[in-house]
Design an enzyme around this catalytic site. Structure first.
Site, PDB file in Angstrom:
ATOM      1  N   PRO A  41      26.094  40.769  27.030  1.00  0.00           N
ATOM      2  CG  PRO A  41      27.094  38.640  27.667  1.00  0.00           C
ATOM      3  CD  PRO A  41      27.467  39.957  27.228  1.00  0.00           C
ATOM      4  CG  ASN A  75      26.195  32.246  40.017  1.00  0.00           C
ATOM      5  OD1 ASN A  75      25.394  32.221  40.966  1.00  0.00           O
ATOM      6  ND2 ASN A  75      25.980  32.483  38.902  1.00  0.00           N
ATOM      7  CG  HIS A  88      27.326  32.542  29.704  1.00  0.00           C
ATOM      8  ND1 HIS A  88      28.592  32.623  30.382  1.00  0.00           N
ATOM      9  CD2 HIS A  88      26.443  33.079  30.210  1.00  0.00           C
ATOM     10  CE1 HIS A  88      28.269  33.427  31.425  1.00  0.00           C
ATOM     11  NE2 HIS A  88      26.895  33.606  31.431  1.00  0.00           N
ATOM     12  NE  ARG A 109      30.947  38.294  28.995  1.00  0.00           N
ATOM     13  CZ  ARG A 109      29.885  38.908  29.977  1.00  0.00           C
ATOM     14  NH1 ARG A 109      28.987  38.225  30.558  1.00  0.00           N
ATOM     15  NH2 ARG A 109      30.215  40.110  30.245  1.00  0.00           N
ATOM     16  CD  GLN A 166      26.208  34.971  27.305  1.00  0.00           C
ATOM     17  OE1 GLN A 166      25.350  34.956  28.018  1.00  0.00           O
ATOM     18  NE2 GLN A 166      27.515  35.321  27.765  1.00  0.00           N
ATOM     19  CE1 TYR A 224      24.280  31.369  36.239  1.00  0.00           C
ATOM     20  CE2 TYR A 224      25.692  32.854  35.049  1.00  0.00           C
ATOM     21  CZ  TYR A 224      24.700  32.437  35.837  1.00  0.00           C
ATOM     22  OH  TYR A 224      24.076  33.639  36.437  1.00  0.00           O
ATOM     23  CB  ALA A 271      31.803  33.731  32.079  1.00  0.00           C
ATOM     24  CG  ASN A 272      29.486  35.722  34.732  1.00  0.00           C
ATOM     25  OD1 ASN A 272      30.735  35.856  34.985  1.00  0.00           O
ATOM     26  ND2 ASN A 272      28.847  36.485  33.897  1.00  0.00           N
ATOM     27  CB  THR A 274      20.206  38.013  32.812  1.00  0.00           C
ATOM     28  OG1 THR A 274      21.230  36.972  32.441  1.00  0.00           O
ATOM     29  CG2 THR A 274      18.938  37.223  33.390  1.00  0.00           C
ATOM     30  N   GLY A 329      27.949  47.068  29.642  1.00  0.00           N
ATOM     31  CA  GLY A 329      26.581  46.256  30.082  1.00  0.00           C
ATOM     32  C   GLY A 329      25.453  47.356  30.642  1.00  0.00           C
TER      33      GLY A 329
HETATM   34  C1  8OZ Z   1      22.665  38.482  36.131  1.00  0.00           C
HETATM   35  C2  8OZ Z   1      21.367  37.942  36.869  1.00  0.00           C
HETATM   36  C3  8OZ Z   1      21.019  36.551  36.217  1.00  0.00           C
HETATM   37  C4  8OZ Z   1      21.990  35.746  35.373  1.00  0.00           C
HETATM   38  C5  8OZ Z   1      25.740  35.983  34.030  1.00  0.00           C
HETATM   39  C6  8OZ Z   1      23.520  35.242  33.063  1.00  0.00           C
HETATM   40  O1  8OZ Z   1      25.853  36.504  35.168  1.00  0.00           O
HETATM   41  C7  8OZ Z   1      24.097  35.834  33.971  1.00  0.00           C
HETATM   42  C8  8OZ Z   1      23.351  36.630  35.054  1.00  0.00           C
HETATM   43  C9  8OZ Z   1      23.677  37.850  35.495  1.00  0.00           C
HETATM   44  O2  8OZ Z   1      26.304  35.532  33.236  1.00  0.00           O
END
Ligand code: 8OZ
Length: 360
Positions: free
Chosen positions: A24, A235, A175, A227, A99, A180, A177-178, A26, A316
């Protein structure tokens, strides 16, 4: 012969022609109202030789947005826009899942309906800045979700799943992950709740498991992936016991018989990892198919499949710059280098204009 990236595989009921998955990504190029356009269909169709495309992270509701020009999956116009994408990918015999995304606190009032405060498990302001239409702006302190609001979040995932299926997707990926929303609930750096959604691993995983249960009830678990990113600090994320937490999550997902578990095995955007972590240990606890991601090349991808660590590998950045990544891997052709200045936002440049291999 050991298995490699070029063998077919079935993830749940999704049949992949090869094990090279498009991660995925962005790209911030949706049209007005979060509606995918022809240019987006062209971009995905160019990459349809991937065994599976995972769509860019897609907001499930107006409150799920956190960046400019994201495509959504909560209006009729968005469904119609995505239908162009899935039709174009299927016309090339590709497979594509959507996603499903809620950013939680990684947002800004200027991106939300009526300038609402972003929502989160706890009212903790992440360090860093939001990408807004006005440029980079400091994150704000989000509003902690009340327990009575959580069924509404689950309902938004269900609504989005129905829409994704109506738009022709072969499945959905949750999603988590990351940094969020669902990850904010999982990790204790962002979740300080004292109700049934905070504290123990079971409580912090509760919202994710409720979402997975509800989404699987609509799509069929064999069309649903999840994921995770156990040690990604992006973040402003951290957890006091990531190995134990994510081992717990992997085992808690087993009873659903999902299509796959997809794991970001490190920190994205060049971030280091938040803690040491044994991804083989995590992989061993999950009984279904496993997609490995992050900084794999062809050799490491083949090795991960041959050893049984992964069933497929998600690429990616290489897929941004190489629409025909599968063909290039096949003949060991050189790869186009990605232009990071055109990753987020813009038009055809750095999106649909990367060259394919010339057929001699
Ligand atoms: C990079 C920039 C903005 C969003 C992620 C959806 O890290 C993102 C994302 C990645 O999962």
């Amino acid at each position: 012969m050991a298995l490699d990236l070029f063998n077919s595989v079935k993830l749940g009921t999704i049949q992949l022609a090869n094990r090279i998955v498009m991660a995925p990504l962005t790209r911030n190029r949706a049209g007005e109202g979060g509606v995918p356009q022809e240019i987006n269909a062209k971009y995905y169709a160019q990459r349809a030789s991937a065994g599976l495309i995972i769509s860019e992270a897609t907001p499930i509701s107006a409150m799920a947005h956190g960046y400019p020009a994201l495509p959504g999956i909560y209006t009729e116009a968005q469904i119609a826009g995505w239908k162009k994408v899935t039709d174009a990918v299927h016309a090339q015999d590709g497979k594509i899942v959507m996603q499903l995304w809620h950013v939680g606190r990684i947002s800004h009032p200027s991106l939300l309906p009526n300038n609402a405060l972003p929502i989160a498990p706890s009212a903790l302001k992440p360090a860093g800045q939001a990408f807004t239409y006005q440029g980079l702006v400091d994150f704000v302190t989000p509003r902690a979700l009340e327990i009575g609001e959580l069924p509404g979040i689950v309902a938004d995932y269900v609504h989005a799943t129905k829409n994704a299926l109506a738009a022709g997707f072969d499945g959905v990926e949750v999603h988590a992950a990351n940094g969020y929303l669902l990850d904010q609930f999982l990790r204790d750096g962002s979740n300080k709740r004292t109700d049934q959604y905070g504290g123990t691993f079971e409580n912090r995983a509760r919202l994710l498991l409720e979402v997975v249960q509800a989404v699987a009830a609509v799509a069929g678990a064999d069309k649903v992936g999840v994921r995770l990113s156990p040690v990604n600090p992006f973040n402003d994320m951290k957890d006091s016991r990531p190995q134990a937490l994510f081992n717990f999550v992997a085992e808690a997902l087993n009873p659903f018989n999902l299509a796959y578990l997809h794991v970001v095995e490190g920190g994205i955007h060049g971030a280091g990892i938040a803690a040491p972590f044994d991804f083989d240990d995590l992989r061993g606890r999950f009984k279904g198919a496993y997609i490995a991601n992050l900084a794999y090349d062809k050799a490491r991808g083949n090795a991960a499949i041959a050893s049984g660590h992964a069933d497929a590998v998600a690429y990616g950045v290489p897929f941004i710059a190489n629409p025909d990544l599968v063909a290039r891997f096949k003949v060991d052709a050189p790869l186009n280098q990605a232009d990071s200045a055109s990753f987020y936002g813009g038009g055809e440049k750095g999106y649909t204009d990367y060259p394919f291999l010339q057929v001699k």
